[in-house]
Design a protein around this motif. Structure first.
Motif, PDB file in Angstrom:
ATOM      1  N   UNK A 147     102.594  88.002  52.720  1.00  0.00           N
ATOM      2  CA  UNK A 147     102.336  86.563  52.737  1.00  0.00           C
ATOM      3  C   UNK A 147     103.366  85.764  51.956  1.00  0.00           C
ATOM      4  N   UNK A 148     104.326  86.444  51.326  1.00  0.00           N
ATOM      5  CA  UNK A 148     105.349  85.737  50.551  1.00  0.00           C
ATOM      6  C   UNK A 148     106.384  85.115  51.482  1.00  0.00           C
ATOM      7  N   UNK A 149     107.027  84.063  51.017  1.00  0.00           N
ATOM      8  CA  UNK A 149     108.079  83.425  51.800  1.00  0.00           C
ATOM      9  C   UNK A 149     108.353  82.033  51.289  1.00  0.00           C
ATOM     10  N   UNK A 201      91.108  79.212  54.500  1.00  0.00           N
ATOM     11  CA  UNK A 201      91.576  80.473  53.917  1.00  0.00           C
ATOM     12  C   UNK A 201      90.542  81.570  54.136  1.00  0.00           C
ATOM     13  N   UNK A 202      89.268  81.196  54.205  1.00  0.00           N
ATOM     14  CA  UNK A 202      88.220  82.192  54.467  1.00  0.00           C
ATOM     15  C   UNK A 202      88.371  82.775  55.871  1.00  0.00           C
ATOM     16  N   UNK A 238     100.488  85.421  44.254  1.00  0.00           N
ATOM     17  CA  UNK A 238     100.342  84.282  43.346  1.00  0.00           C
ATOM     18  C   UNK A 238     100.391  82.950  44.091  1.00  0.00           C
ATOM     19  N   UNK A 239     100.569  82.960  45.416  1.00  0.00           N
ATOM     20  CA  UNK A 239     100.641  81.739  46.205  1.00  0.00           C
ATOM     21  C   UNK A 239      99.269  81.268  46.667  1.00  0.00           C
ATOM     22  N   UNK A 240      99.239  80.134  47.336  1.00  0.00           N
ATOM     23  CA  UNK A 240      97.991  79.524  47.805  1.00  0.00           C
ATOM     24  C   UNK A 240      97.187  80.494  48.666  1.00  0.00           C
ATOM     25  N   UNK A 284      90.831  75.870  48.642  1.00  0.00           N
ATOM     26  CA  UNK A 284      91.074  75.525  47.242  1.00  0.00           C
ATOM     27  C   UNK A 284      92.543  75.747  46.859  1.00  0.00           C
ATOM     28  N   UNK A 285      93.149  74.757  46.217  1.00  0.00           N
ATOM     29  CA  UNK A 285      94.549  74.868  45.830  1.00  0.00           C
ATOM     30  C   UNK A 285      95.525  74.572  46.941  1.00  0.00           C
TER      31      UNK A 285
END
Length: 307
Positions: free
Chosen positions: A71-73, A201-202, A12-14, A168-169
Motif C-alpha cells: 500500500x506504500x507509494x 477503508x472498512x 503508517x499511511x492513511x 478516519x484520517x
C-alpha cells in the motif's frame, strides 16, 4: 494451522494503518516493512526496515511470507511531484518488490493501485475492468505502469483499483469535503447532479481480505467500490447528518457554479464537483464479494465519530 503471514508496506499511511489493524483483527500475522525505525503498533509479527526505492535485498522482509500487501507509494494529493518521482516510488518500487516476492516464493502480491490508473477525474458511463485504461496524469500513469510491470513477473497478483477512499484520517478530496461539511453556513452545492463512487477503508480492507483468501489464480486488476454512487450534495448531507445538522444546501444551477470555478482557475475542482465517476466492482462481485458498508450510512458514521 499457522495463520498466514502477510508482509505489509505503507503501514503508517492513511490506508495502511487501517489495513494493519484490520488484517490483525482477522487473524493474519502481519510483518510491516518500514522506511525508518518507528514505535511499533501492538499485534504485529515483526518489522523490517528498508527502502522500497532500492528493494534489491528484501530476503529478510519477505522470507516465509505467504502474501505481500503493497500500500506504500507516492500519493495523488502530492500533485506537484515530478513525473520521475511517481515512476520511482509507484512503478519501479512496485516492480522491484514484486520481483523480490517472486524470488521468495510468496504466494500472492496485492497491490493497492487506484481508479486513476483507469480514468481521469471523471468518466462517462459506469466503469468496469473491461474498459480500456486511460489515465490522464502522472499519478495514474505510474499506477498503470506498475500494474503492467506485475503482469510481466512470475507471481500471482491482484491490482486493486479503489475509487475515492474515505475513513478516519482521510486526506485530499475527502478531507476537503469534510471541511465543507463542517462549515456552519449553507453551501451553494444543492444543484450538483454528478455522482461519484466511494469506498470506505472498512470496505477496502474487506476486499483485500477477499483477494488474500481467493483460490486459484487472479493476475488481474480489480475495481473496489461500494454499490451506490452519491452526489457531492449527498456526501455533504450525509456528513452533516452525522454532525447533527441539517444539510443546508442551496440549489445553485451547475452551469453558474461551474462557470464561477472556471473563471477563478479551478478547472479541476469544477470537474470533480460537477463531473461523474461511477465504477462497479464487477470482478470482485463475480468472486462473491459485496462491500459491507453502504456509502451514505458510512459517511454519517464517520462524521459521528469525529472523522
Amino acid at each position: 494451522m499457522t495463520a498466514p503471514l502477510v508482509a505489509l508496506t505503507g503501514s503508517t499511511g492513511f490506508i495502511g494503518r487501517y489495513l494493519l489493524a484490520a488484517l490483525t483483527a482477522r487473524g493474519y500475522r502481519v510483518r510491516v516493512l518500514l522506511r525508518r525505525p518507528v514505535e511499533l503498533p501492538p499485534g504485529i509479527s515483526g518489522a523490517v526496515v528498508g527502502d522500497l526505492a532500492r528493494p534489491q535485498n528484501m530476503a529478510a522482509a519477505l522470507g516465509g511470507a505467504d502474501a505481500v500487501v503493497h500500500s506504500a507509494g507516492l500519493a495523488h494529493a502530492l500533485s506537484g511531484a515530478p513525473d520521475d518521482d511517481y515512476r520511482t516510488f509507484n512503478t519501479e518500487a512496485t516492480r522491484g518488490l514484486a520481483q523480490a516476492a517472486a524470488r521468495a516464493r510468496v504466494r500472492r502480491f496485492v497491490f493497492l493501485s487506484s481508479i486513476r490508473a483507469q480514468t481521469g477525474p471523471s468518466a462517462p458511463g459506469i466503469l468496469t475492468e473491461a474498459d480500456a485504461p486511460a489515465p490522464t496524469e502522472p499519478y495514474g500513469r505510474s499506477k498503470l505502469a506498475a500494474e503492467e510491470a506485475l503482469a510481466g513477473i512470475d507471481i500471482d497478483y491482484a491490482a486493486l483499483r479503489p475509487v475515492l477512499v474515505y475513513g478516519p484520517g482521510q486526506k485530499g478530496n475527502m478531507a476537503a469535503i469534510m471541511r465543507l461539511a463542517r462549515v456552519p453556513y449553507p453551501l451553494p452545492l444543492g444543484g450538483l447532479a454528478g455522482r461519484r463512487s466511494l469506498v470506505s477503508v472498512e470496505s477496502l480492507s474487506d476486499a483485500v481480505d477477499a483477494v488474500l483468501r481467493a483460490e486459484g489464480t487472479l493476475r488481474r486488476p480489480l475495481i473496489v467500490s461500494e454499490a451506490e454512487p452519491v452526489s457531492v450534495a449527498e456526501m455533504i448531507g450525509a456528513l452533516r447528518t452525522g454532525l447533527g445538522r441539517r444539510p443546508g444546501l442551496v440549489p445553485v444551477p451547475q452551469a453558474i457554479l461551474g462557470a464561477a470555478l472556471s473563471l477563478t482557475g479551478r478547472g479541476e475542482m469544477r470537474e470533480r464537483l460537477i463531473g461523474s465517476l461511477v465504477a462497479r466492482a464487477a470482478g470482485l462481485e463475480a468472486m462473491g464479494w459485496r462491500a459491507p458498508v453502504e456509502t451514505r450510512s458510512g459517511l454519517t458514521a464517520l462524521a459521528q465519530a469525529g472523522g
